[in-house]
Design a protein around this motif. Structure first.
Motif, PDB file in Angstrom:
ATOM      1  N   LEU A   8       0.704  -1.193   0.030  1.00 54.04           N
ATOM      2  CA  LEU A   8       0.153  -0.111  -0.018  1.00 54.04           C
ATOM      3  C   LEU A   8       0.758   1.111   0.079  1.00 54.04           C
ATOM      4  O   LEU A   8       0.618   2.085  -0.842  1.00 54.04           O
ATOM      5  CB  LEU A   8      -0.873  -0.101   1.057  1.00 54.04           C
ATOM      6  CG  LEU A   8      -1.674   1.275   1.493  1.00 54.04           C
ATOM      7  CD1 LEU A   8      -2.638   1.480   0.151  1.00 54.04           C
ATOM      8  CD2 LEU A   8      -2.555   1.283   2.648  1.00 54.04           C
ATOM      9  N   PHE A   9       1.818   1.439   0.895  1.00 53.56           N
ATOM     10  CA  PHE A   9       2.535   2.551   0.799  1.00 53.56           C
ATOM     11  C   PHE A   9       3.488   2.644  -0.390  1.00 53.56           C
ATOM     12  O   PHE A   9       3.504   3.711  -0.937  1.00 53.56           O
ATOM     13  CB  PHE A   9       3.780   2.446   1.941  1.00 53.56           C
ATOM     14  CG  PHE A   9       3.298   2.446   3.343  1.00 53.56           C
ATOM     15  CD1 PHE A   9       2.278   3.487   3.662  1.00 53.56           C
ATOM     16  CD2 PHE A   9       3.903   1.492   4.490  1.00 53.56           C
ATOM     17  CE1 PHE A   9       1.667   3.308   4.986  1.00 53.56           C
ATOM     18  CE2 PHE A   9       3.269   1.974   5.709  1.00 53.56           C
ATOM     19  CZ  PHE A   9       2.459   2.653   5.959  1.00 53.56           C
ATOM     20  N   LYS A  10       3.894   1.645  -1.027  1.00 55.49           N
ATOM     21  CA  LYS A  10       4.720   1.684  -2.247  1.00 55.49           C
ATOM     22  C   LYS A  10       3.651   2.125  -3.594  1.00 55.49           C
ATOM     23  O   LYS A  10       3.914   3.109  -4.296  1.00 55.49           O
ATOM     24  CB  LYS A  10       5.118   0.394  -2.972  1.00 55.49           C
ATOM     25  CG  LYS A  10       6.140   0.463  -3.892  1.00 55.49           C
ATOM     26  CD  LYS A  10       6.826  -0.848  -4.037  1.00 55.49           C
ATOM     27  CE  LYS A  10       7.908  -0.716  -5.028  1.00 55.49           C
ATOM     28  NZ  LYS A  10       8.949  -1.646  -5.165  1.00 55.49           N
ATOM     29  N   VAL A  11       2.485   1.636  -3.486  1.00 59.16           N
ATOM     30  CA  VAL A  11       1.427   2.135  -4.459  1.00 59.16           C
ATOM     31  C   VAL A  11       1.251   3.484  -4.085  1.00 59.16           C
ATOM     32  O   VAL A  11       0.923   4.349  -4.826  1.00 59.16           O
ATOM     33  CB  VAL A  11       0.213   1.209  -4.402  1.00 59.16           C
ATOM     34  CG1 VAL A  11      -0.967   1.799  -5.074  1.00 59.16           C
ATOM     35  CG2 VAL A  11       0.321  -0.151  -4.665  1.00 59.16           C
ATOM     36  N   ALA A  12       0.771   3.984  -3.057  1.00 58.77           N
ATOM     37  CA  ALA A  12       0.460   5.298  -2.568  1.00 58.77           C
ATOM     38  C   ALA A  12       1.531   6.455  -2.995  1.00 58.77           C
ATOM     39  O   ALA A  12       1.426   7.407  -3.346  1.00 58.77           O
ATOM     40  CB  ALA A  12       0.236   5.339  -1.066  1.00 58.77           C
ATOM     41  N   ALA A  13       2.746   5.808  -2.840  1.00 60.53           N
ATOM     42  CA  ALA A  13       3.815   6.658  -3.092  1.00 60.53           C
ATOM     43  C   ALA A  13       4.083   7.173  -4.615  1.00 60.53           C
ATOM     44  O   ALA A  13       4.293   8.012  -4.980  1.00 60.53           O
ATOM     45  CB  ALA A  13       5.375   6.274  -2.623  1.00 60.53           C
ATOM     46  N   GLY A  14       3.784   5.971  -5.466  1.00 60.22           N
ATOM     47  CA  GLY A  14       3.686   6.401  -6.809  1.00 60.22           C
ATOM     48  C   GLY A  14       2.695   7.028  -7.141  1.00 60.22           C
ATOM     49  O   GLY A  14       2.596   8.055  -8.170  1.00 60.22           O
ATOM     50  N   GLY A  21      -1.978  10.578 -13.122  1.00 65.51           N
ATOM     51  CA  GLY A  21      -1.515   9.462 -14.057  1.00 65.51           C
ATOM     52  C   GLY A  21      -2.518   8.113 -13.731  1.00 65.51           C
ATOM     53  O   GLY A  21      -3.037   8.164 -12.520  1.00 65.51           O
ATOM     54  N   SER A  22      -2.683   7.357 -14.505  1.00 59.26           N
ATOM     55  CA  SER A  22      -3.132   5.960 -14.337  1.00 59.26           C
ATOM     56  C   SER A  22      -2.417   5.202 -13.495  1.00 59.26           C
ATOM     57  O   SER A  22      -1.124   5.522 -13.045  1.00 59.26           O
ATOM     58  CB  SER A  22      -3.519   5.297 -15.781  1.00 59.26           C
ATOM     59  OG  SER A  22      -2.053   4.915 -16.226  1.00 59.26           O
ATOM     60  N   VAL A  23      -2.857   3.998 -13.052  1.00 61.65           N
ATOM     61  CA  VAL A  23      -2.230   2.998 -12.399  1.00 61.65           C
ATOM     62  C   VAL A  23      -0.875   2.736 -12.994  1.00 61.65           C
ATOM     63  O   VAL A  23       0.194   2.763 -12.214  1.00 61.65           O
ATOM     64  CB  VAL A  23      -2.958   1.927 -11.742  1.00 61.65           C
ATOM     65  CG1 VAL A  23      -1.987   0.883 -11.172  1.00 61.65           C
ATOM     66  CG2 VAL A  23      -3.969   2.216 -11.012  1.00 61.65           C
ATOM     67  N   PRO A  24      -0.972   2.289 -14.153  1.00 58.03           N
ATOM     68  CA  PRO A  24       0.176   1.889 -14.636  1.00 58.03           C
ATOM     69  C   PRO A  24       1.293   2.834 -15.081  1.00 58.03           C
ATOM     70  O   PRO A  24       2.653   2.821 -15.163  1.00 58.03           O
ATOM     71  CB  PRO A  24      -0.117   1.449 -16.348  1.00 58.03           C
ATOM     72  CG  PRO A  24      -1.523   0.993 -15.995  1.00 58.03           C
ATOM     73  CD  PRO A  24      -2.079   1.886 -15.144  1.00 58.03           C
ATOM     74  N   GLY A  25       0.776   4.419 -15.354  1.00 59.38           N
ATOM     75  CA  GLY A  25       1.566   5.542 -15.453  1.00 59.38           C
ATOM     76  C   GLY A  25       2.239   5.866 -14.211  1.00 59.38           C
ATOM     77  O   GLY A  25       3.208   6.710 -14.077  1.00 59.38           O
ATOM     78  N   SER A  27       3.172   3.904 -11.782  1.00 65.06           N
ATOM     79  CA  SER A  27       3.896   2.552 -11.413  1.00 65.06           C
ATOM     80  C   SER A  27       5.177   2.424 -12.148  1.00 65.06           C
ATOM     81  O   SER A  27       5.622   2.881 -13.180  1.00 65.06           O
ATOM     82  CB  SER A  27       2.965   1.124 -11.601  1.00 65.06           C
ATOM     83  OG  SER A  27       1.978   1.137 -10.938  1.00 65.06           O
ATOM     84  N   SER A  28       6.155   1.811 -11.387  1.00 65.94           N
ATOM     85  CA  SER A  28       7.733   1.658 -12.271  1.00 65.94           C
ATOM     86  C   SER A  28       7.587   0.508 -13.118  1.00 65.94           C
ATOM     87  O   SER A  28       8.697   0.026 -13.135  1.00 65.94           O
ATOM     88  CB  SER A  28       8.513   1.885 -11.323  1.00 65.94           C
ATOM     89  OG  SER A  28       8.485   0.947 -10.197  1.00 65.94           O
ATOM     90  N   GLY A  29       6.651  -0.098 -13.346  1.00 64.51           N
ATOM     91  CA  GLY A  29       6.759  -1.304 -14.302  1.00 64.51           C
ATOM     92  C   GLY A  29       5.551  -2.103 -14.227  1.00 64.51           C
ATOM     93  O   GLY A  29       4.701  -1.774 -13.064  1.00 64.51           O
ATOM     94  N   TRP A  30       5.458  -3.200 -15.017  1.00 63.04           N
ATOM     95  CA  TRP A  30       4.274  -4.164 -14.837  1.00 63.04           C
ATOM     96  C   TRP A  30       4.290  -4.769 -13.711  1.00 63.04           C
ATOM     97  O   TRP A  30       3.170  -5.050 -13.036  1.00 63.04           O
ATOM     98  CB  TRP A  30       4.549  -5.284 -16.243  1.00 63.04           C
ATOM     99  CG  TRP A  30       3.813  -5.957 -16.180  1.00 63.04           C
ATOM    100  CD1 TRP A  30       3.688  -7.611 -15.980  1.00 63.04           C
ATOM    101  CD2 TRP A  30       2.052  -5.724 -16.452  1.00 63.04           C
ATOM    102  NE1 TRP A  30       2.203  -8.091 -16.294  1.00 63.04           N
ATOM    103  CE2 TRP A  30       1.244  -7.047 -16.570  1.00 63.04           C
ATOM    104  CE3 TRP A  30       1.216  -4.654 -16.434  1.00 63.04           C
ATOM    105  CZ2 TRP A  30      -0.017  -7.077 -16.563  1.00 63.04           C
ATOM    106  CZ3 TRP A  30       0.149  -4.739 -16.807  1.00 63.04           C
ATOM    107  CH2 TRP A  30      -0.606  -5.999 -16.695  1.00 63.04           C
ATOM    108  N   ALA A  31       5.239  -5.343 -13.035  1.00 65.12           N
ATOM    109  CA  ALA A  31       5.012  -6.134 -11.765  1.00 65.12           C
ATOM    110  C   ALA A  31       4.563  -5.178 -10.713  1.00 65.12           C
ATOM    111  O   ALA A  31       3.484  -5.745  -9.784  1.00 65.12           O
ATOM    112  CB  ALA A  31       6.271  -6.304 -11.097  1.00 65.12           C
ATOM    113  N   GLU A  32       4.917  -3.861 -10.479  1.00 63.29           N
ATOM    114  CA  GLU A  32       4.316  -2.823  -9.596  1.00 63.29           C
ATOM    115  C   GLU A  32       2.974  -2.539  -9.835  1.00 63.29           C
ATOM    116  O   GLU A  32       1.982  -2.503  -9.143  1.00 63.29           O
ATOM    117  CB  GLU A  32       5.154  -1.629  -9.367  1.00 63.29           C
ATOM    118  CG  GLU A  32       4.830  -0.678  -8.444  1.00 63.29           C
ATOM    119  CD  GLU A  32       5.789   0.350  -8.078  1.00 63.29           C
ATOM    120  OE1 GLU A  32       5.054   1.479  -8.186  1.00 63.29           O
ATOM    121  OE2 GLU A  32       6.998   0.098  -8.296  1.00 63.29           O
TER     122      GLU A  32
END
Length: 78
Positions: A8-14, A21-25, A27-32
């Motif tokens: 959750l912290f990593k997603v929120a930081a992104g 941006g969108s979720v993919p936008g 995020s720092s990659g497909w895995a994230e």
């Protein structure tokens, strides 16, 4: 800290870095990106669970004040 909280912290930081941006936008990659969607799809992750610490901290801060203002502004700018 649980794995779900770390995710959750990593997603929120992104999303903080790229709020428009969108979720993919954001995020720092497909895995994230997949991790974010797995987090939100988890039966154990609810909005109430995510917001519970915020609500508790707000209650604790409110107890420290004699006067508490609950101001709401519905102004919209175009």
């Amino acid at each position: 800290m649980s794995a779900a909280n770390r995710r959750l912290f990593k997603v929120a930081a992104g999303m903080w870095r790229c709020p428009q941006g969108s979720v993919p936008g954001s995020s720092s990659g497909w895995a994230e990106t997949k991790a974010a969607y797995r987090l939100w799809d988890s039966k154990g992750t609810t909005p109430q669970d995510i917001l519970a610490p915020h609500y508790e901290q707000t209650r604790q801060r409110a107890k420290l004040s004699r006067i508490l203002l609950d101001v709401q502004d519905t102004t919209e700018l175009d």
